[in-house]
Design an enzyme around this catalytic site. Structure first.
Site, PDB file in Angstrom:
ATOM      1  CD1 TRP A 102      17.674   5.342   4.997  1.00 30.68           C
ATOM      2  CD2 TRP A 102      15.970   6.737   5.667  1.00 30.68           C
ATOM      3  NE1 TRP A 102      16.853   5.081   4.216  1.00 30.68           N
ATOM      4  CE2 TRP A 102      15.846   5.779   4.621  1.00 30.68           C
ATOM      5  CE3 TRP A 102      15.152   7.182   6.380  1.00 30.68           C
ATOM      6  CZ2 TRP A 102      14.446   5.912   3.898  1.00 30.68           C
ATOM      7  CZ3 TRP A 102      13.684   7.238   5.954  1.00 30.68           C
ATOM      8  CH2 TRP A 102      13.498   6.765   4.627  1.00 30.68           C
ATOM      9  CG  ASP A 171      18.041   3.053  10.975  1.00 27.05           C
ATOM     10  OD1 ASP A 171      17.602   1.776  10.734  1.00 27.05           O
ATOM     11  OD2 ASP A 171      17.558   3.821  10.184  1.00 27.05           O
ATOM     12  CE  LYS A 195      13.511  -0.437   4.037  1.00 27.41           C
ATOM     13  NZ  LYS A 195      14.337   0.663   4.655  1.00 27.41           N
TER      14      LYS A 195
HETATM   15  C1  LIG Z   1      14.161   2.065   5.189  1.00 26.81           C
HETATM   16  C2  LIG Z   1      14.819   2.863   6.062  1.00 26.81           C
HETATM   17  C3  LIG Z   1      14.132   3.696   7.092  1.00 26.81           C
HETATM   18  C4  LIG Z   1      12.912   4.012   7.028  1.00 26.81           C
HETATM   19  O1  LIG Z   1      12.139   2.888   7.497  1.00 26.81           O
HETATM   20  P1  LIG Z   1      10.546   2.990   7.891  1.00 26.81           P
HETATM   21  O2  LIG Z   1      10.236   1.719   8.373  1.00 26.81           O
HETATM   22  O3  LIG Z   1       9.760   3.278   6.586  1.00 26.81           O
HETATM   23  O4  LIG Z   1      10.085   4.351   8.866  1.00 26.81           O
HETATM   24  C5  LIG Z   1      15.135   4.004   8.094  1.00 26.81           C
HETATM   25  N1  LIG Z   1      16.470   3.628   8.042  1.00 26.81           N
HETATM   26  C6  LIG Z   1      16.903   2.824   7.135  1.00 26.81           C
HETATM   27  C7  LIG Z   1      18.310   2.379   7.224  1.00 26.81           C
HETATM   28  C8  LIG Z   1      16.337   2.266   6.182  1.00 26.81           C
HETATM   29  O5  LIG Z   1      16.672   1.487   5.448  1.00 26.81           O
END
Ligand SMILES: *Cc1c(COP(=O)(O)O)cnc(C)c1O
Length: 360
Positions: A102, A171, A195
């Protein structure tokens, strides 16, 4: 069928009391003769839901008035692009720590908009740890420094917030609400709710108001942090039900768990059940380096792909679901977000012990 222990990395388990509350209120929210899903987003009833949600999020995370809280859509992926579009606009450059898949995606998206500069990477080590920032590589003109706080796929996580002169952009998709976090150390934090915060469809962005002044005037309104902030996440229709679900999760976190410190304590206890077992096991091997272990995503392998798969299959028969690692890396991954009860973690540990006895 009894409720399973779902170790999915996301969408993932929700606290049962949250689901029960949503069920109880599904047909009628409060006493207004309609479901929250049917309400106008500008109605008095819905405004109290979304404003209440923001107030609770601010209170749980200690977010002060210098920050805007945005309830958007499009997932973390969209933020990989909105971040450079809005913020890489002073010097046209930003620094990136490449700690996993990511983190790399955020970097590659940013490259489309300006000078994205990698200041650390653990790729040569299969992303098994959080790489140390090479200070000499930092661009003094970087508009921000981007990190991925918890690397969902590799099971690694920052153990403390890295120092940065440039505003820190993070993120936090798979860790926000799992532990106390000093928001004031960040310029911007963002994450998809599916998540650890609620359900898919909602992306939370927490951003220093002064940074939103960087949003270029010619950006499409939907992409502009400034315009979204000014509109109070009501520029267009927000993901109304997903915001409501976050609000219920925050109620649960405050009223039943007792806040983030208490949640952190529980999460550490849960993770320790598995990590302690991994440390003593001669059959299973943890993937992440000890100094970078994630509290939320615990990755391990047996050393044989077939045995890893067999483990996941057998676990499923015991009601321990979605343990297969990400398709890019394989192995086993147990995602133990806030909603995973300690009983689920103990059941997994007990099954690992049994499997080891049988297959070692
Ligand atoms: C799951 C995840 C993403 C992608 O997320 P989406 O909401 O599906 O775009 C990005 N960064 C991290 C750290 C993730 O766990």
């Amino acid at each position: 069928m009894p409720r399973v222990f779902n170790f999915s990395a996301g969408p993932s388990m929700l606290p049962l009391p949250v689901l029960e509350k949503a069920k109880e209120e599904l047909l009628e929210h409060g006493a207004c003769g309609q479901s929250v899903m049917e309400m106008s987003h500008r109605s008095k009833e819905y405004l109290s839901v979304i404003e209440g949600c923001e107030t609770k999020l601010r209170s749980v995370l200690g977010i002060n008035d210098n920050y805007s809280v945005l309830f958007l859509q499009g997932g973390a992926w969209t933020q990989f692009a909105l971040l450079p579009m809005n913020l890489m606009t002073v010097n046209g450059a930003a620094d990136f720590v490449l700690s996993g898949y990511w983190a790399q995606k955020a970097y590659f998206e940013a490259k489309k908009f300006g000078k994205a500069n990698a200041v650390a990477s653990s790729e040569s080590d299969s992303f098994s740890h959080i790489p140390e920032i090479e200070r000499a590589k930092l661009n003094p003109k970087a508009d921000y420094l981007h990190i991925c706080y918890n690397n969902t796929i590799y099971g690694t996580e920052y153990q403390s917030i890295p120092e940065s002169i440039a505003p820190l952009a993070a993120d936090v998709s798979s860790m926000l609400l799992s532990q106390p976090l000093d928001i004031s150390k960040f310029g911007v934090l963002y994450g998809g709710a599916q998540k650890n915060m609620g359900i898919a469809g909602l992306t939370v962005v927490i951003i220093q108001k002064s940074l939103t002044e960087r949003s270029p005037h010619n950006l499409p309104s939907m992409f502009s942090y400034k315009e979204q902030g000014d509109a109070g996440s009501m520029f267009n229709t927000p993901p109304t039900f997903a915001v409501y679900m976050l609000s219920l999760v925050l109620d649960w976190l405050m009223d039943e768990i007792g806040g983030l410190e208490a949640m952190y304590e529980i999460n550490r206890e849960k993770a320790a059940v598995i990590y302690d077992y991994l440390d003593e096991s001669r059959f299973f091997r943890p993937v992440a380096r000890k100094d970078s272990r994630s509290l939320m995503n615990i990755c391990f392998v047996t050393g044989s792909k077939d045995t890893d798969l067999l483990f996941c299959d057998e676990a499923k028969k015991r009601g321990l679901l979605n343990l297969a690692g990400h398709r890019l890396v394989g192995g086993v991954r147990a995602s133990v977000y806030n909603a995973m009860p300690i009983e689920g973690v103990r059941a997994l540990r007990d099954f690992m012990r049994e499997f080891e006895k049988e297959h070692a």
